[in-house]
Enzyme design. Structure first.
Site, PDB file in Angstrom:
ATOM      1  N   MET A   1     -59.546  43.102 -43.015  1.00  0.00           N
ATOM      2  CA  MET A   1     -60.609  42.384 -42.308  1.00  0.00           C
ATOM      3  C   MET A   1     -61.959  42.759 -42.928  1.00  0.00           C
ATOM      4  SD  MET A   1     -59.440  41.829 -38.418  1.00  0.00           S
ATOM      5  CE  MET A   1     -59.956  43.373 -37.725  1.00  0.00           C
TER       6      MET A   1
ATOM      7  N   HIS B   1     -58.461  51.554 -47.559  1.00  0.00           N
ATOM      8  CA  HIS B   1     -58.098  50.276 -48.183  1.00  0.00           C
ATOM      9  C   HIS B   1     -57.925  50.447 -49.694  1.00  0.00           C
ATOM     10  CE1 HIS B   1     -60.407  48.584 -44.603  1.00  0.00           C
ATOM     11  NE2 HIS B   1     -59.237  48.002 -44.493  1.00  0.00           N
TER      12      HIS B   1
HETATM   13  O1  PAF Z   1     -55.256  46.196 -40.180  1.00  0.00           O
HETATM   14  C1  PAF Z   1     -56.037  45.224 -40.291  1.00  0.00           C
HETATM   15  O2  PAF Z   1     -57.077  45.289 -40.950  1.00  0.00           O
HETATM   16  C2  PAF Z   1     -55.685  43.919 -39.586  1.00  0.00           C
HETATM   17  O3  PAF Z   1     -55.032  44.151 -38.388  1.00  0.00           O
HETATM   18  C3  PAF Z   1     -54.868  42.972 -40.479  1.00  0.00           C
HETATM   19  C4  PAF Z   1     -53.509  43.557 -40.826  1.00  0.00           C
HETATM   20  C5  PAF Z   1     -55.623  42.664 -41.751  1.00  0.00           C
HETATM   21  C6  PAF Z   1     -54.618  41.659 -39.750  1.00  0.00           C
HETATM   22  O4  PAF Z   1     -55.793  41.009 -39.423  1.00  0.00           O
END
Ligand code: PAF
Length: 245
Positions: A60, A67
Site C-alpha cells: 500500500m 518492504h
Molecule cells: O500488507 C499490506 O500492505 C496490505 O494488506 C496488502 C497485502 C498490500 C493488501 O492491500
C-alpha cells in the site's frame, strides 16, 4: 486493443510504471510468451517458450525496510519483479482513516528503482473496481451499518438480504468479494478490525489475477494476514507460491 501503458525510465535501469491492468498485462505477456533461443541446451529446444518467473510484492506504499527486503528476495528469485502500490479502501474500517494513510509515491518510486524493480503497478480505485464503493459510501457501510435494523436501512434506501444478515454473511453490494473463513479472521487483529481481512483477501485475489505471479512475497510480521493469504491460495486453487520473509 490495450490501453496505453504509461512507461518512464529511471537512472540506469528502466523501471516501467503502469496505471492500467491492460498495460501491465500487455507488458508481462510480452515476456511470458516470448520464445527463447536455447542454443546452450541443444537446437531441438530452439524456439520453446520458457515459463517466465514473476515475483510480486503487493504493497500500500509508504515503503520501508521491511518492504525492501521482500523486494530484494523477489529480485533474487525471479526474472521479473512487479511491485504494486494501492491503498485499498476495502480493508479500512469506518473508524480507520483511509484518507490519512501515508502516501509517499515519489519516494516509493525512487526506492523501487534503486531495488531494480521491473514494473511498478499504480492502479487507481476505478481500475481496481473499488471506486463505486468509495463514491457511494458502500465500502464504509459494509461493516458498521449491516448491523443496523432493516427498517432504518430501508429509510436510507439500502437493501440488505435478511438471510445474509441472519447467518452473518456480509452482502457483496456491487463488488464480488472474497470472504476468508471466520476461524482465521475472528481472532487477533480481526477482532478489532472487522471486515479488514475480507478487504485484504479481495484485493490480493484481484492483484494475483492481474499479475499472475509465480511467487508473491509477504511479511512474516503480519502473521494473520499471511495465514489468510496462504489459505485463500489453497482454497481458491490459485497457481502462486506464497513466500514469507
Ligand atoms: O500488507 C499490506 O500492505 C496490505 O494488506 C496488502 C497485502 C498490500 C493488501 O492491500
Amino acid at each position: 486493443v490495450y490501453k496505453v501503458a504509461i512507461a518512464t525510465s529511471f537512472g540506469n535501469r528502466s523501471m516501467r510504471l503502469f496505471t492500467t491492468i491492460s498495460g501491465l498485462r500487455c507488458y508481462l505477456d510480452s515476456y511470458r510468451f516470448r520464445r527463447h533461443n536455447l542454443e546452450t541446451v541443444g537446437s531441438y529446444l530452439d524456439g520453446w517458450a520458457i515459463p517466465l518467473e514473476i515475483g510480486f510484492v503487493p504493497t500500500m506504499g509508504a515503503l520501508h525496510a521491511g518492504h525492501l527486503s521482500l523486494i530484494q528476495r523477489a529480485r533474487r528469485e525471479n526474472k521479473i519483479v512487479v511491485v504494486s502500490i494501492f491503498v485499498n479502501p476495502l480493508q479500512f474500517a469506518p473508524t480507520e482513516d483511509f484518507q490519512r494513510y501515508p502516501r509517499t509515491l515519489k519516494q516509493d518510486q525512487t526506492l523501487c528503482e534503486q531495488a531494480n524493480v521491473d514494473a511498478l503497478f499504480l492502479p487507481d480505485a476505478a481500475e481496481m473496481g473499488t471506486a463505486t464503493q468509495m463514491a457511494n459510501g458502500e465500502w464504509r457501510m459494509q461493516n458498521s451499518e449491516l448491523r443496523t435494523p432493516n427498517s432504518e436501512l430501508r429509510s436510507r434506501s439500502v437493501s440488505v438480504d435478511s438471510a445474509s444478515r441472519r447467518v452473518g454473511v456480509t452482502p457483496n453490494f456491487s463488488l464480488t468479494q472474497v470472504l476468508p473463513p471466520s476461524t482465521l479472521t475472528s481472532e487477533l487483529c480481526g477482532r478489532s478490525r472487522e471486515g479488514h481481512f475480507q478487504g485484504v483477501a479481495t484485493i490480493v485475489t484481484k492483484l494475483f489475477n492481474v499479475v499472475q505471479p509465480t511467487r508473491a512475497y509477504f511479511g512474516q510480521k503480519d502473521a494473520q494476514q499471511l495465514a489468510i493469504i496462504r489459505r485463500l491460495v489453497t482454497d481458491l486453487n490459485l497457481p502462486v507460491e506464497i513466500v514469507a520473509c
